[in-house]
Design a protein around this motif. Structure first.
Motif, PDB file in Angstrom:
ATOM      1  N   PHE A  27       0.834  -1.210   0.000  1.00  0.00           N
ATOM      2  CA  PHE A  27       0.000   0.000   0.000  1.00  0.00           C
ATOM      3  C   PHE A  27       0.868   1.259   0.000  1.00  0.00           C
ATOM      4  N   ILE A  28       1.950   1.241   0.790  1.00  0.00           N
ATOM      5  CA  ILE A  28       2.847   2.412   0.814  1.00  0.00           C
ATOM      6  C   ILE A  28       3.475   2.589  -0.570  1.00  0.00           C
ATOM      7  N   ALA A  29       3.895   1.470  -1.189  1.00  0.00           N
ATOM      8  CA  ALA A  29       4.519   1.555  -2.520  1.00  0.00           C
ATOM      9  C   ALA A  29       3.528   2.115  -3.536  1.00  0.00           C
ATOM     10  N   VAL A  30       2.293   1.633  -3.470  1.00  0.00           N
ATOM     11  CA  VAL A  30       1.280   2.132  -4.419  1.00  0.00           C
ATOM     12  C   VAL A  30       0.999   3.620  -4.176  1.00  0.00           C
ATOM     13  N   SER A  31       0.993   4.027  -2.901  1.00  0.00           N
ATOM     14  CA  SER A  31       0.784   5.452  -2.594  1.00  0.00           C
ATOM     15  C   SER A  31       1.909   6.295  -3.193  1.00  0.00           C
ATOM     16  N   LEU A  32       3.143   5.783  -3.112  1.00  0.00           N
ATOM     17  CA  LEU A  32       4.290   6.523  -3.673  1.00  0.00           C
ATOM     18  C   LEU A  32       4.205   6.572  -5.201  1.00  0.00           C
ATOM     19  N   VAL A  33       3.765   5.461  -5.816  1.00  0.00           N
ATOM     20  CA  VAL A  33       3.592   5.450  -7.279  1.00  0.00           C
ATOM     21  C   VAL A  33       2.510   6.465  -7.674  1.00  0.00           C
ATOM     22  N   TYR A  34       1.457   6.541  -6.857  1.00  0.00           N
ATOM     23  CA  TYR A  34       0.371   7.509  -7.101  1.00  0.00           C
ATOM     24  C   TYR A  34       0.928   8.948  -7.071  1.00  0.00           C
ATOM     25  N   LEU A  35       1.765   9.220  -6.080  1.00  0.00           N
ATOM     26  CA  LEU A  35       2.369  10.562  -5.992  1.00  0.00           C
ATOM     27  C   LEU A  35       3.237  10.838  -7.216  1.00  0.00           C
ATOM     28  N   TRP A  36       4.044   9.825  -7.566  1.00  0.00           N
ATOM     29  CA  TRP A  36       4.960   9.998  -8.704  1.00  0.00           C
ATOM     30  C   TRP A  36       4.169  10.201 -10.000  1.00  0.00           C
ATOM     31  N   SER A  37       3.095   9.412 -10.158  1.00  0.00           N
ATOM     32  CA  SER A  37       2.317   9.497 -11.402  1.00  0.00           C
ATOM     33  C   SER A  37       1.580  10.836 -11.527  1.00  0.00           C
ATOM     34  N   MET A  38       1.294  11.453 -10.389  1.00  0.00           N
ATOM     35  CA  MET A  38       0.588  12.746 -10.450  1.00  0.00           C
ATOM     36  C   MET A  38       1.440  13.835 -11.078  1.00  0.00           C
ATOM     37  N   ARG A  39       2.763  13.639 -11.039  1.00  0.00           N
ATOM     38  CA  ARG A  39       3.655  14.621 -11.669  1.00  0.00           C
ATOM     39  C   ARG A  39       3.380  14.719 -13.166  1.00  0.00           C
ATOM     40  N   PHE A  40       2.936  13.603 -13.777  1.00  0.00           N
ATOM     41  CA  PHE A  40       2.700  13.585 -15.223  1.00  0.00           C
ATOM     42  C   PHE A  40       1.198  13.573 -15.548  1.00  0.00           C
ATOM     43  N   LEU A  41       0.478  12.718 -14.828  1.00  0.00           N
ATOM     44  CA  LEU A  41      -0.942  12.542 -15.153  1.00  0.00           C
ATOM     45  C   LEU A  41      -1.835  13.618 -14.538  1.00  0.00           C
ATOM     46  N   GLY A  42      -1.380  14.231 -13.472  1.00  0.00           N
ATOM     47  CA  GLY A  42      -2.208  15.206 -12.777  1.00  0.00           C
ATOM     48  C   GLY A  42      -3.173  14.510 -11.829  1.00  0.00           C
ATOM     49  N   PHE A  43      -3.879  15.318 -11.041  1.00  0.00           N
ATOM     50  CA  PHE A  43      -4.777  14.774 -10.013  1.00  0.00           C
ATOM     51  C   PHE A  43      -5.964  14.042 -10.630  1.00  0.00           C
ATOM     52  N   VAL A  44      -6.565  14.671 -11.627  1.00  0.00           N
ATOM     53  CA  VAL A  44      -7.828  14.134 -12.180  1.00  0.00           C
ATOM     54  C   VAL A  44      -7.623  12.766 -12.829  1.00  0.00           C
ATOM     55  N   ALA A  45      -6.511  12.575 -13.526  1.00  0.00           N
ATOM     56  CA  ALA A  45      -6.308  11.302 -14.224  1.00  0.00           C
ATOM     57  C   ALA A  45      -5.775  10.208 -13.284  1.00  0.00           C
ATOM     58  N   ALA A  46      -4.955  10.600 -12.302  1.00  0.00           N
ATOM     59  CA  ALA A  46      -4.317   9.573 -11.458  1.00  0.00           C
ATOM     60  C   ALA A  46      -5.216   9.095 -10.320  1.00  0.00           C
ATOM     61  N   THR A  47      -6.040   9.992  -9.797  1.00  0.00           N
ATOM     62  CA  THR A  47      -6.780   9.662  -8.567  1.00  0.00           C
ATOM     63  C   THR A  47      -7.804   8.527  -8.734  1.00  0.00           C
ATOM     64  N   PRO A  48      -8.607   8.498  -9.808  1.00  0.00           N
ATOM     65  CA  PRO A  48      -9.582   7.391  -9.901  1.00  0.00           C
ATOM     66  C   PRO A  48      -8.917   6.016  -9.859  1.00  0.00           C
ATOM     67  N   PHE A  49      -7.736   5.890 -10.502  1.00  0.00           N
ATOM     68  CA  PHE A  49      -7.034   4.597 -10.498  1.00  0.00           C
ATOM     69  C   PHE A  49      -6.587   4.234  -9.075  1.00  0.00           C
ATOM     70  N   PHE A  50      -6.058   5.252  -8.369  1.00  0.00           N
ATOM     71  CA  PHE A  50      -5.604   4.988  -7.004  1.00  0.00           C
ATOM     72  C   PHE A  50      -6.784   4.595  -6.112  1.00  0.00           C
ATOM     73  N   LEU A  51      -7.876   5.329  -6.256  1.00  0.00           N
ATOM     74  CA  LEU A  51      -9.050   5.031  -5.421  1.00  0.00           C
ATOM     75  C   LEU A  51      -9.591   3.633  -5.722  1.00  0.00           C
ATOM     76  N   PHE A  52      -9.668   3.302  -7.017  1.00  0.00           N
ATOM     77  CA  PHE A  52     -10.186   1.986  -7.414  1.00  0.00           C
ATOM     78  C   PHE A  52      -9.308   0.891  -6.801  1.00  0.00           C
ATOM     79  N   PHE A  53      -8.001   1.075  -6.939  1.00  0.00           N
ATOM     80  CA  PHE A  53      -7.084   0.079  -6.384  1.00  0.00           C
ATOM     81  C   PHE A  53      -7.207   0.025  -4.858  1.00  0.00           C
ATOM     82  N   GLY A  54      -7.253   1.224  -4.232  1.00  0.00           N
ATOM     83  CA  GLY A  54      -7.314   1.290  -2.764  1.00  0.00           C
ATOM     84  C   GLY A  54      -8.548   0.586  -2.223  1.00  0.00           C
TER      85      GLY A  54
END
Lengths: 151, 500
Positions: A83-110
């Motif tokens: 879960f910590i690793a996925v949270s860090l990947v979510y943070l890293w991916s937001m640098r490129f994808l932004g909040f709107v594109a990255a968050t639904p994937f993180f929430l779905f996975f979470g």
């Protein structure tokens, strides 16, 4: 707490080592003639940390360690690390994808990760919560959120 | 004072302020009702909004959340036998038996009235005591403020954990974290290891988010939870509002609970979790119905609820007047105040009286809003408690990310929140309280700055800390608090030895 004594002993030593490192680093900082220099206050804090760490280690050592009966719950540790690793990947991916594109994937996975299995609800919540947060924070309160940026 | 209070009410009843106060209180009741979520976490989730509000409006909203969460904790204690917040731990002793007897509505009604009474009483004490204490605190000099910050840290560390050494260590780690970044006195780089993001030091908001909210999410990760199981029963609104006979029966419990709550609340480092059991025990001892305690005595619900809401105003007294929080929630509130540019302490009463009196007036109004929400919660809380944790936790994580990002529009701050979340997780696992760490981060710069000024004034004479009577008083109190905590810890150890 009896069962944490072994860990307390190690942590006490760790705090003492940290205190020594802080003290040596602070000792190299510049000195001032009046008032306290930049290294003086960290040195005082390091002194306190060393004493407290020593007390923790000594206390747990003198009381004795209980026998190692409890096994480490490897599954729980693995879940936490994932879960910590996925949270860090979510943070890293937001640098490129932004909040709107990255968050639904993180929430779905979470939600899946926490054990929920109603797929439609998971999809609706992931998209709905992202949209609601965006509307409330970005549109209503004009709070900045990470934006889509590939280059 | 009355003029100032009326001016405060004019702020409270502005549409935006009033709306956000109701929003904050409602959110507080919901968050308080959800087991595992605390008032501190609720305040943290609201911080991104707080930035964009005037100081008085923001503080009223947060005070609403504080009081609402304190009351909301009783709802799940009664319906689920699980206290929503630690402050409602004693409420379940008689609240849940009442629920099993089919009197959940009555129990929630009594808890609501008791919370209202405790809240009003503590607000009255806040209004009467805080300005006087602030006047005294105006005499404080740099050495006194340094000793006060040491006192704040030691008393919170000694009261917040069974193991005082771990409490103090948590506080010391907070003090150490506050030294990271460019030193404000000479401008030297400290412990940044060349990282430009660390030059500004650890910001308070990501630390708060990490230690209280992210750590909570991480704590839930290893355990898969079943959905909450509520004792299903139909609650009618007419059962919720207590009868005159009930009110008469609980009158003594209300007074005793509220007085204990305020007293405990004023002592920094304590809070509702301690006061609720104290009030419960005292009322049980002197009650005619002491045999019924534990089997559904309404006094057993009233006393802890009046007491834990009594701590709300009490805990705000040292926070507003001295800048030392009374408990974990007010520690987070102190952080919120700092973020919006309000510096709590005696000067706040001179420089920003409109904020202070708006908080006072807001606290009075909040109790009435909470009374209505409390009665309504009997009807709606069962639905809220059915929200699956599996959905709630990832949503909280995303809100933490948003909250940390808004500080400086930087993902580095989010990373700091995650790192402190991991630290907070291990602290919980090994029995280190989180509040002293946060307090260390808050009080660290205050301690260093005032120590420097005291040394400049005295020509580097460290005995100034002992020469100033106020400073000496706080240092003695610090030592006394540690000695008392050590004695208490020794007694607990002896009892554990006997038991084993």
């Amino acid at each position: 707490m009896k069962k944490t004594r072994r860990a307390d002993f190690g942590m006490g030593l760790g705090f003492m080592a940290l205190a020594v490192f802080v003290f040596i680093s602070a000792n190299r900082m510049m000195q001032v003639e009046k008032g306290i220099g930049p290294g003086d206050y960290p040195k005082v804090v390091a002194g306190g940390l060393f004493i407290l760490g020593a007390i923790l280690s000594m206390d747990s050592f003198l009381r004795g360690f209980p026998p190692l009966t409890e096994k480490v719950d490897r599954k729980a540790v693995r879940r936490l690390v994932v879960f910590i690793a996925v949270s860090l990947v979510y943070l890293w991916s937001m640098r490129f994808l932004g909040f709107v594109a990255a968050t639904p994937f993180f929430l779905f996975f979470g939600i899946y990760f926490f054990g929920y299995r109603k797929w439609l609800t998971m999809a609706l919540v992931s998209i709905g919560v992202t949209a609601a947060i965006y509307l409330i924070f970005r549109v209503l309160f004009l709070v900045m959120l990470p934006v889509f940026r590939l280059f | 004072m009355l003029d100032n209070l009326f001016a405060g009410f004019s702020i409270v009843f502005q549409p935006l302020t009033f709306g956000l106060m109701v929003f904050g209180t409602t959110l507080g009741v919901i968050i308080g009702a959800l087991p595992g979520m605390t008032g501190s976490m609720g305040i943290i989730l609201l911080l991104p909004i707080v930035y964009y509000l005037p100081a008085d409006t923001a503080m009223i909203m947060l005070a609403g959340l504080f009081c609402g969460a304190m009351m909301g904790g009783s709802v799940s204690a009664i319906l689920l036998r699980t206290p929503g917040t630690p402050s409602a731990s004693a409420t379940l002793l008689d609240g849940y038996p009442l629920c099993q007897q089919g009197k959940a509505g009555k129990a929630i009604g009594i808890a609501t009235v008791a919370s209202f009474f405790g809240g009003i009483f503590s607000t009255a004490c806040l209004i009467l005591i805080a300005p006087q204490l602030a006047r005294v605190a105006l005499q404080f000099q740099a050495a006194d403020f340094f000793s006060l910050s040491i006192f704040g840290l030691t008393i919170m560390a000694s009261a917040s954990a069974k193991n005082i050494i771990k409490g103090l260590l948590a506080g010391w780690i907070g003090l150490l974290a506050s030294t990271v970044g460019i030193d404000v006195i000479v401008g030297v780089d400290r412990f940044t290891f060349g990282n430009i993001y660390l030059m500004g030091g650890f910001q308070l908001l990501p630390v708060l988010i990490g230690v209280f909210a992210v750590a909570q999410v991480f704590t839930e990760v290893p355990v898969l939870k079943d959905e909450n199981r509520i004792v299903e029963q139909k609650i009618k609104m007419r059962d919720v509002i207590p009868s005159l006979g009930d009110l008469k029966a609980i009158s003594m419990a209300l007074i005793v609970g509220a007085v204990i709550g305020v007293f405990i609340g004023i002592i920094p480092g304590t809070g509702g979790a301690i006061s609720c059991f104290l009030a419960y025990n005292v009322v049980q001892k002197f009650s005619k119905n002491r045999d019924q305690f534990g089997n559904g005595a309404i006094e057993g619900v009233a006393a802890p609820e009046a007491s834990n809401n009594g701590t709300t105003g009490g805990a705000m007294i040292p926070m507003l007047t001295l800048g030392v929080p009374g408990d974990a929630v007010t520690a987070v509130m102190l952080g919120a105040l700092t973020l919006i540019g309000v510096k709590p302490g005696p000067l706040l009463f001179i420089e920003m009286p409109h904020v202070v009196y708006a908080i006072f007036s807001g606290m009075i109004t909040i109790q009435f809003v909470m009374l209505i929400l409390g009665f309504l919660s009997a009807k709606f809380a069962p639905y809220v408690l059915k929200v699956p944790y599996q959905i709630l936790m990832p949503v909280i994580m995303v809100l933490c990310v948003v909250g940390a990002f808004t500080l400086g529009n930087s993902l580095f701050d989010v990373l700091v929140a995650v790192v402190f979340g991991v630290i907070g997780f291990f602290m919980r696992k090994y029995g280190y309280p989180g509040a002293p760490l946060v307090l260390g981060v808050i009080l660290g710069p205050m301690a260093e700055d005032n120590l420097n000024r005291a040394m400049l004034v005295s020509g580097n004479d460290w005995t100034i800390l002992l020469q100033r009577p106020i400073s000496l008083f706080f240092l003695i109190l610090s030592v006394v608090s540690i000695v008392f905590a050590l004695i208490a810890a020794y007694k607990i150890n002896q009892e554990e030895k006997k038991a084993s």
